[in-house]
Enzyme design. Structure first.
Site, PDB file in Angstrom:
ATOM      1  CB  CYS A 286     114.077  65.881  36.835  1.00  0.00           C
ATOM      2  SG  CYS A 286     115.112  67.080  37.683  1.00  0.00           S
TER       3      CYS A 286
ATOM      4  CB  CYS B 270     113.793  66.574  40.496  1.00  0.00           C
ATOM      5  SG  CYS B 270     113.920  67.850  39.241  1.00  0.00           S
ATOM      6  CG  ASP B 271     112.311  62.888  41.024  1.00  0.00           C
ATOM      7  OD1 ASP B 271     111.935  63.656  41.933  1.00  0.00           O
ATOM      8  OD2 ASP B 271     111.745  62.814  39.924  1.00  0.00           O
TER       9      ASP B 271
HETATM   10  C1  LIG Z   1     107.738  65.343  37.861  1.00  0.00           C
HETATM   11  C2  LIG Z   1     108.641  66.547  38.038  1.00  0.00           C
HETATM   12  C3  LIG Z   1     109.301  66.712  39.235  1.00  0.00           C
HETATM   13  C4  LIG Z   1     110.127  67.808  39.412  1.00  0.00           C
HETATM   14  N1  LIG Z   1     110.753  67.942  40.596  1.00  0.00           N
HETATM   15  C5  LIG Z   1     111.538  69.017  40.824  1.00  0.00           C
HETATM   16  C6  LIG Z   1     112.191  69.189  42.076  1.00  0.00           C
HETATM   17  O1  LIG Z   1     112.075  68.349  42.976  1.00  0.00           O
HETATM   18  N2  LIG Z   1     112.945  70.299  42.236  1.00  0.00           N
HETATM   19  C7  LIG Z   1     113.114  71.229  41.253  1.00  0.00           C
HETATM   20  O2  LIG Z   1     113.797  72.229  41.477  1.00  0.00           O
HETATM   21  N3  LIG Z   1     112.529  71.082  40.050  1.00  0.00           N
HETATM   22  C8  LIG Z   1     111.747  70.013  39.810  1.00  0.00           C
HETATM   23  N4  LIG Z   1     111.165  69.835  38.587  1.00  0.00           N
HETATM   24  C9  LIG Z   1     111.432  70.837  37.552  1.00  0.00           C
HETATM   25  C10 LIG Z   1     110.547  72.071  37.790  1.00  0.00           C
HETATM   26  O3  LIG Z   1     109.213  71.659  37.886  1.00  0.00           O
HETATM   27  C11 LIG Z   1     110.702  73.081  36.657  1.00  0.00           C
HETATM   28  O4  LIG Z   1     112.061  73.407  36.495  1.00  0.00           O
HETATM   29  C12 LIG Z   1     109.935  74.363  36.979  1.00  0.00           C
HETATM   30  O5  LIG Z   1     108.573  74.069  37.209  1.00  0.00           O
HETATM   31  C13 LIG Z   1     110.042  75.361  35.823  1.00  0.00           C
HETATM   32  O6  LIG Z   1     109.280  76.477  36.161  1.00  0.00           O
HETATM   33  P1  LIG Z   1     108.664  77.447  35.060  1.00  0.00           P
HETATM   34  O7  LIG Z   1     107.938  78.488  35.840  1.00  0.00           O
HETATM   35  O8  LIG Z   1     109.694  77.867  34.116  1.00  0.00           O
HETATM   36  O9  LIG Z   1     107.652  76.558  34.212  1.00  0.00           O
HETATM   37  P2  LIG Z   1     106.481  75.561  34.595  1.00  0.00           P
HETATM   38  O10 LIG Z   1     106.467  75.186  36.016  1.00  0.00           O
HETATM   39  O11 LIG Z   1     106.556  74.492  33.577  1.00  0.00           O
HETATM   40  O12 LIG Z   1     105.173  76.438  34.323  1.00  0.00           O
HETATM   41  C14 LIG Z   1     104.801  76.814  33.026  1.00  0.00           C
HETATM   42  C15 LIG Z   1     103.471  77.534  33.108  1.00  0.00           C
HETATM   43  O13 LIG Z   1     103.168  78.110  31.841  1.00  0.00           O
HETATM   44  C16 LIG Z   1     101.806  77.918  31.574  1.00  0.00           C
HETATM   45  N5  LIG Z   1     101.585  78.024  30.130  1.00  0.00           N
HETATM   46  C17 LIG Z   1     102.167  77.328  29.129  1.00  0.00           C
HETATM   47  N6  LIG Z   1     101.663  77.721  27.943  1.00  0.00           N
HETATM   48  C18 LIG Z   1     100.757  78.703  28.210  1.00  0.00           C
HETATM   49  C19 LIG Z   1      99.903  79.498  27.410  1.00  0.00           C
HETATM   50  N7  LIG Z   1      99.846  79.374  26.071  1.00  0.00           N
HETATM   51  N8  LIG Z   1      99.103  80.422  28.021  1.00  0.00           N
HETATM   52  C20 LIG Z   1      99.149  80.588  29.364  1.00  0.00           C
HETATM   53  N9  LIG Z   1      99.956  79.851  30.163  1.00  0.00           N
HETATM   54  C21 LIG Z   1     100.734  78.917  29.587  1.00  0.00           C
HETATM   55  C22 LIG Z   1     101.490  76.552  32.168  1.00  0.00           C
HETATM   56  O14 LIG Z   1     100.096  76.376  32.377  1.00  0.00           O
HETATM   57  C23 LIG Z   1     102.278  76.647  33.473  1.00  0.00           C
HETATM   58  O15 LIG Z   1     101.515  77.291  34.459  1.00  0.00           O
HETATM   59  C24 LIG Z   1     110.329  68.770  38.374  1.00  0.00           C
HETATM   60  C25 LIG Z   1     109.656  68.576  37.169  1.00  0.00           C
HETATM   61  C26 LIG Z   1     108.822  67.486  36.995  1.00  0.00           C
HETATM   62  C27 LIG Z   1     108.105  67.316  35.698  1.00  0.00           C
END
Ligand SMILES: Cc1cc2nc3c(=O)[nH]c(=O)nc-3n(C[C@H](O)[C@H](O)[C@H](O)COP(=O)(O)OP(=O)(O)OC[C@H]3O[C@@H](n4cnc5c(N)ncnc54)[C@H](O)[C@@H]3O)c2cc1C
Length: 309
Positions: free
Chosen positions: A131, A134-135
């Site tokens: 990303c 992000c970084d």
């Molecule tokens: C290394 C890294 C660094 C990042 N840095 C940044 C940053 O600095 N700033 C920024 O804004 N964004 C950053 N991002 C992006 C950010 O993490 C994502 O955009 C954000 O987390 C998305 O949120 P979400 O709630 O949609 O999903 P996620 O955070 O991906 O959460 C998904 C959730 O769903 C759960 N889940 C999945 N399948 C199931 C199932 N079958 N049953 C129950 N639960 C399930 C998982 O366990 C998890 O808890 C980064 C991503 C990565 C990988």
């Protein structure tokens, strides 16, 4: 019977939980295998508003959980195995047991695709990232040669964004032309800081022994030639896969498996809402996921309130 079940515990899930908890709906959050979601895998988040010095990803997510629980959100470390959205109340199979819900908010996020080459995993967060937004601004990448892997719109966007920070951006693609849209390709290829490396794949990220990225090994498909390209960062942009397989056939998705919201955050199934990266292939940020979680929480609350009138 739960009034609201939230599947996923990333920024989208916990924000939906906060809003529905404050509406006194006592939401049940099923965390899945990655409690706290993707941000728990990163050390410093510098673009989440309210933290001028940045915040540790794990700490941010723990705080979101605590905030939602303070207002009555219930947490279960369950993984949803299957769902039945054909009739209400909805039935979810969670670790072999059944959970019944009046409304469901899907917030299962997306996983980035990996190259699967030596060094990639070991050097993640040590120069390998998925990303640029992000970084990219981190000091370690400033005025350094950087590599972007991929040939689609995302790869072009990442490369263009990185031109603000890196000294040169090598865009590595396995073909001899980009598969991005014409406008994005033109924009990327006309930028003097972006140097395409055609017909090539990364075969290894260097240098695990030094515990940081110093370069990539490349192989040219056409000539078979192998080379090393020095760089301080490798930005992998070969696509994202939404975590939506368990909803296939139950809910409307696009060709790549991203769930399609219909009215606000509601899906084509009345009473099922969606938020975060599992419905967003464009922004993919913690703050946009949290914003969508807020909207889904409000939509679910209003849906239930309208029914009870
Ligand atoms: C290394 C890294 C660094 C990042 N840095 C940044 C940053 O600095 N700033 C920024 O804004 N964004 C950053 N991002 C992006 C950010 O993490 C994502 O955009 C954000 O987390 C998305 O949120 P979400 O709630 O949609 O999903 P996620 O955070 O991906 O959460 C998904 C959730 O769903 C759960 N889940 C999945 N399948 C199931 C199932 N079958 N049953 C129950 N639960 C399930 C998982 O366990 C998890 O808890 C980064 C991503 C990565 C990988």
């Amino acid at each position: 019977m739960e009034k609201v079940v939230i599947i996923g515990s990333g920024p989208a899930g916990w924000t939906a939980a906060l809003y529905t908890a404050r509406a006194q709906l006592a939401p049940l959050v099923l965390t899945g295998k990655q409690p706290g979601g993707l941000l728990t895998t990163t050390s410093i988040v510098e673009n989440f508003p309210g933290f001028p010095e940045g915040v540790d990803g794990y700490e941010l997510m723990t705080r979101m959980q605590q905030q939602a629980e303070r207002f009555g959100a219930k947490t279960s470390f369950g993984v949803v195995e299957s769902v039945d959205f054909s009739q209400r109340p909805f039935t979810l199979v969670v670790d072999g047991g059944k959970v019944v819900a009046e409304t469901v908010i899907i917030a299962t996020g997306a996983s980035h695709k990996h190259l699967g080459v030596p060094g990639e995993h070991d050097l993640e967060t040590k120069g390998v990232t998925y990303c640029a937004t992000c970084d990219g601004a981190l000091p370690v990448f400033r005025n350094q040669p950087l590599v972007v892997v991929g040939g689609g719109d995302s790869a072009c966007e990442e490369a263009l964004y990185l031109t603000r920070f890196g000294s040169v951006i090598h865009l590595i693609h396995r073909r001899d032309s980009l598969r991005a849209s014409k406008i994005m390709s033109d924009r990327a290829l006309s930028n003097p800081k972006i140097k395409p490396v055609w017909d090539s794949v990364v075969t290894e990220v260097l240098d695990v022994k030094l515990d940081k990225v110093t370069g990539v090994k490349l192989k040219n498909f056409k000539t078979g030639a192998e080379s090393v390209l020095n760089c301080a960062g490798v930005f992998i942009a070969i696509g994202h896969a939404p975590n939506t397989a368990i909803f296939r056939g139950q809910i409307e998705m696009d060709g790549n498996g991203f769930i399609i919201p219909k009215h606000g955050t509601m899906t084509n199934v009345q009473g099922v809402f969606v938020a975060g990266d599992c419905a967003d292939h464009v922004y993919r940020q913690a703050i946009t996921a949290a914003g969508a979680g807020c909207a889904a929480g409000i939509d679910a609350e209003r849906f239930l309130a309208a029914e009870n009138h």
